[in-house]
Design a protein around this motif. Structure first.
Motif, PDB file in Angstrom:
ATOM      1  N   ALA A 131       8.022   1.115 -10.672  1.00  0.00           N
ATOM      2  CA  ALA A 131       9.398   1.540 -10.918  1.00  0.00           C
ATOM      3  C   ALA A 131      10.426   0.488 -10.547  1.00  0.00           C
ATOM      4  CB  ALA A 131       9.686   2.838 -10.165  1.00  0.00           C
ATOM      5  N   ARG A 132      10.120  -0.384  -9.614  1.00  0.00           N
ATOM      6  CA  ARG A 132      11.109  -1.380  -9.178  1.00  0.00           C
ATOM      7  C   ARG A 132      11.475  -2.371 -10.278  1.00  0.00           C
ATOM      8  NH1 ARG A 132       7.053  -4.285  -4.921  1.00  0.00           N
ATOM      9  NH2 ARG A 132       5.629  -5.058  -6.486  1.00  0.00           N
ATOM     10  N   ASP A 133      10.674  -2.462 -11.327  1.00  0.00           N
ATOM     11  CA  ASP A 133      10.998  -3.339 -12.460  1.00  0.00           C
ATOM     12  C   ASP A 133      11.327  -2.550 -13.726  1.00  0.00           C
ATOM     13  OD1 ASP A 133      10.808  -5.774 -11.103  1.00  0.00           O
ATOM     14  OD2 ASP A 133       8.642  -5.794 -11.315  1.00  0.00           O
ATOM     15  N   LEU A 134      11.782  -1.304 -13.520  1.00  0.00           N
ATOM     16  CA  LEU A 134      12.189  -0.433 -14.625  1.00  0.00           C
ATOM     17  C   LEU A 134      13.706  -0.333 -14.656  1.00  0.00           C
ATOM     18  CD1 LEU A 134      11.619   1.698 -16.860  1.00  0.00           C
ATOM     19  CD2 LEU A 134      11.513   3.402 -15.012  1.00  0.00           C
ATOM     20  N   VAL A 135      14.292  -0.572 -15.843  1.00  0.00           N
ATOM     21  CA  VAL A 135      15.731  -0.421 -16.053  1.00  0.00           C
ATOM     22  C   VAL A 135      15.923   0.487 -17.257  1.00  0.00           C
ATOM     23  CG1 VAL A 135      17.893  -1.602 -16.617  1.00  0.00           C
ATOM     24  CG2 VAL A 135      16.191  -2.736 -15.152  1.00  0.00           C
TER      25      VAL A 135
ATOM     26  N   GLN B   5       0.828  -1.210   0.000  1.00  0.00           N
ATOM     27  CA  GLN B   5       0.000   0.000   0.000  1.00  0.00           C
ATOM     28  C   GLN B   5       0.856   1.251   0.000  1.00  0.00           C
ATOM     29  OE1 GLN B   5      -2.327  -0.974   3.452  1.00  0.00           O
ATOM     30  NE2 GLN B   5      -4.083  -1.594   2.217  1.00  0.00           N
ATOM     31  N   CYS B   6       1.942   1.240   0.748  1.00  0.00           N
ATOM     32  CA  CYS B   6       2.860   2.386   0.769  1.00  0.00           C
ATOM     33  C   CYS B   6       3.522   2.573  -0.588  1.00  0.00           C
ATOM     34  CB  CYS B   6       3.913   2.215   1.860  1.00  0.00           C
ATOM     35  SG  CYS B   6       3.252   2.400   3.526  1.00  0.00           S
ATOM     36  N   ARG B   7       3.902   1.454  -1.224  1.00  0.00           N
ATOM     37  CA  ARG B   7       4.509   1.536  -2.557  1.00  0.00           C
ATOM     38  C   ARG B   7       3.521   2.124  -3.558  1.00  0.00           C
ATOM     39  NH1 ARG B   7       4.646  -0.461  -7.319  1.00  0.00           N
ATOM     40  NH2 ARG B   7       3.049  -2.028  -6.958  1.00  0.00           N
TER      41      ARG B   7
ATOM     42  N   SER C  27      12.332   4.512  -5.503  1.00  0.00           N
ATOM     43  CA  SER C  27      11.222   3.584  -5.716  1.00  0.00           C
ATOM     44  C   SER C  27      11.687   2.257  -6.298  1.00  0.00           C
ATOM     45  CB  SER C  27      10.186   4.221  -6.644  1.00  0.00           C
ATOM     46  OG  SER C  27       9.648   5.376  -6.046  1.00  0.00           O
ATOM     47  N   GLY C  28      12.995   2.130  -6.539  1.00  0.00           N
ATOM     48  CA  GLY C  28      13.555   0.868  -6.994  1.00  0.00           C
ATOM     49  C   GLY C  28      13.975   0.814  -8.444  1.00  0.00           C
TER      50      GLY C  28
ATOM     51  N   ALA D  60      15.711  10.984  -8.617  1.00  0.00           N
ATOM     52  CA  ALA D  60      15.938  10.513  -7.239  1.00  0.00           C
ATOM     53  C   ALA D  60      14.719   9.752  -6.727  1.00  0.00           C
ATOM     54  CB  ALA D  60      16.271  11.689  -6.324  1.00  0.00           C
ATOM     55  N   TRP D  61      13.523  10.251  -7.026  1.00  0.00           N
ATOM     56  CA  TRP D  61      12.290   9.589  -6.584  1.00  0.00           C
ATOM     57  C   TRP D  61      12.183   8.199  -7.220  1.00  0.00           C
ATOM     58  CZ3 TRP D  61       8.301  11.963  -3.544  1.00  0.00           C
ATOM     59  CH2 TRP D  61       7.182  11.155  -3.331  1.00  0.00           C
TER      60      TRP D  61
END
Length: 142
Positions: A52-56, A4-6, A33-34, A28-29
């Motif tokens: 974002a955690r699965d963004l490269v 929920q926070c993510r 976020s990963g 930076a954000w």
């Protein structure tokens, strides 16, 4: 609670932060976020990012204004990629043959030195090879 926070942080980014014309803040954000953003990578303002955690994003790659980066299925941009304004990279979809219209997610991979021109759309499961140019308003399904 963590999820929920993510999702809240993602919503704040997409509703507020992505519209702030300060690239260092947006980058930076996204990193917090990963997202993996290599040296010289840039995401311009107005670009929506999901998961974002699965963004490269590779070195010296640029994502221009008002794009959609849907990384829910995994999204990788190689080095020296140019993503022009209003491009949409979508990693999710729905199975139209399923009675429940089940959602699915598949990665999108963009090779090095690719140019995705304005308003192109790339759908789930696509890999765009090195040096390719995708025409304006094109729909890439495979």
């Amino acid at each position: 609670m963590v999820e929920q926070c993510r999702l809240l942080a993602e919503t704040v980014y997409n509703a507020v932060v992505c519209h702030i014309p300060v690239r260092s803040l947006r980058m930076a954000w996204l990193r917090a976020s990963g997202a993996t953003l290599a040296e010289g990578a840039a995401v311009f303002w107005g670009t929506t990012v999901f998961n974002a955690r699965d963004l490269v994003v590779g070195a010296r790659s640029v994502v221009s204004f008002r794009c959609v980066l849907d990384a829910r299925g995994g999204l990788t941009l190689g080095e020296d990629v140019v993503v022009a304004s209003d491009v949409q990279l979508i990693t999710g979809g729905h199975d139209v043959d399923d009675p429940g219209f089940a959602a699915f997610f598949r990665p999108v991979e963009v090779g090095d030195r690719v140019w995705l021109t304005s308003r192109a759309t790339v759908l789930a499961g696509v890999r765009i090879g090195e040096g390719a140019v995708v025409a304006a308003c094109a729909l890439v399904t495979e």
